[in-house]
Write a protein that holds these residues in place. Sequence first.
Motif, PDB file in Angstrom:
ATOM      1  N   PRO A 242      -0.905   8.054  -4.049  1.00 46.92           N
ATOM      2  CA  PRO A 242      -2.132   8.393  -3.302  1.00 46.92           C
ATOM      3  C   PRO A 242      -3.375   8.454  -4.180  1.00 46.92           C
ATOM      4  O   PRO A 242      -4.478   8.186  -3.714  1.00 46.92           O
ATOM      5  CB  PRO A 242      -1.807   9.775  -2.699  1.00 46.92           C
TER       6      PRO A 242
ATOM      7  N   CYS B  96       0.824  -1.221   0.000  1.00 49.08           N
ATOM      8  CA  CYS B  96       0.000   0.000   0.000  1.00 49.08           C
ATOM      9  C   CYS B  96       0.853   1.264   0.000  1.00 49.08           C
ATOM     10  O   CYS B  96       0.466   2.277  -0.607  1.00 49.08           O
ATOM     11  CB  CYS B  96      -0.943  -0.006   1.203  1.00 49.08           C
ATOM     12  N   ALA B  97       2.001   1.235   0.665  1.00 48.47           N
ATOM     13  CA  ALA B  97       2.855   2.421   0.731  1.00 48.47           C
ATOM     14  C   ALA B  97       3.457   2.766  -0.631  1.00 48.47           C
ATOM     15  O   ALA B  97       3.828   3.913  -0.878  1.00 48.47           O
ATOM     16  CB  ALA B  97       3.961   2.214   1.760  1.00 48.47           C
TER      17      ALA B  97
ATOM     18  N   ARG C  25      -2.546   3.327   3.948  1.00 45.34           N
ATOM     19  CA  ARG C  25      -1.354   3.975   3.418  1.00 45.34           C
ATOM     20  C   ARG C  25      -0.091   3.176   3.658  1.00 45.34           C
ATOM     21  O   ARG C  25       0.991   3.542   3.161  1.00 45.34           O
ATOM     22  CB  ARG C  25      -1.192   5.388   4.020  1.00 45.34           C
ATOM     23  N   ASP C  26      -0.181   2.094   4.432  1.00 47.84           N
ATOM     24  CA  ASP C  26       0.986   1.239   4.610  1.00 47.84           C
ATOM     25  C   ASP C  26       0.532  -0.201   4.806  1.00 47.84           C
ATOM     26  O   ASP C  26      -0.666  -0.494   4.813  1.00 47.84           O
ATOM     27  CB  ASP C  26       1.861   1.710   5.782  1.00 47.84           C
TER      28      ASP C  26
END
Length: 256
Positions: free
Chosen positions: A77, A72-73, A86-87
């Motif tokens: 965005p 995900c990181a 986000r991670d």
Amino acid sequence: MHSPQTYREAARAKGVPEHAIELALSLALPQAELTGTDEDGGILVGRYGGLPSLPEGVEWNSGLDFVASVDCAALPPDACNLPLPRDGHLLFFAARTDPDGLALMENSRSVIHVPAGAPTTERPVPDDQEYFPALDQHPLYARTFPSLPSSADDAVLLHPEISDLYFEHDLEYLDQRSRQWEVSLYLGGYAYSPQDPPIMGSSPEDEKGGWVLLAQAQLDMPDDPGFTACVFWIIQRDELAAGNFAAAGLVSISYH
């Protein structure tokens, strides 16, 4: 589609009026296409196939095959229209057997979020798993493209004025997207289905409970040569916002 401009050019070449073109583009949603090549600036975001790495105490649903892991990181965005973590890593599992109709398998443990930094170990295929071997492994590179709904999607069907224009000008067929078999995994956007899209809507206010497309893939079916399973991971928008991936559902369609 590759870009709004390429869509406009293709539509104008077919004589589609400007108001119909702008209507179609107003429906576009960002969608991440994950493939095995870094052509056209693809960003390395994960791995397709192989074996999953899971934290202690997190079980692999033995009725499902491991499909992909997404970092995900590493995703931009704005890669898709969804509030993804986000991670950590999102792991996707699905069945490569013939589904019993277009049934929604809820709480299937088909999506697992592994938090960043969590100790993990690679898991072998469960002893009671089907005889299918693990999917061939390759890296996943992400690119973001606008996606358009099909004429069978709620974003079109629920609005007669949109539906009429879609059918009149074949707006969905001007979407110059990649061929489905060239994409290992889609994230977000609209569903591309050989039949009607899975049971979900296109907005949080629709009557289908706010289901959205989390991901989509196509898988060969070893016990049915020549057939393909089109699988959709879907989730209700509020559950996604809360990070409750245990609530994700799995829908599968087989086609020749």
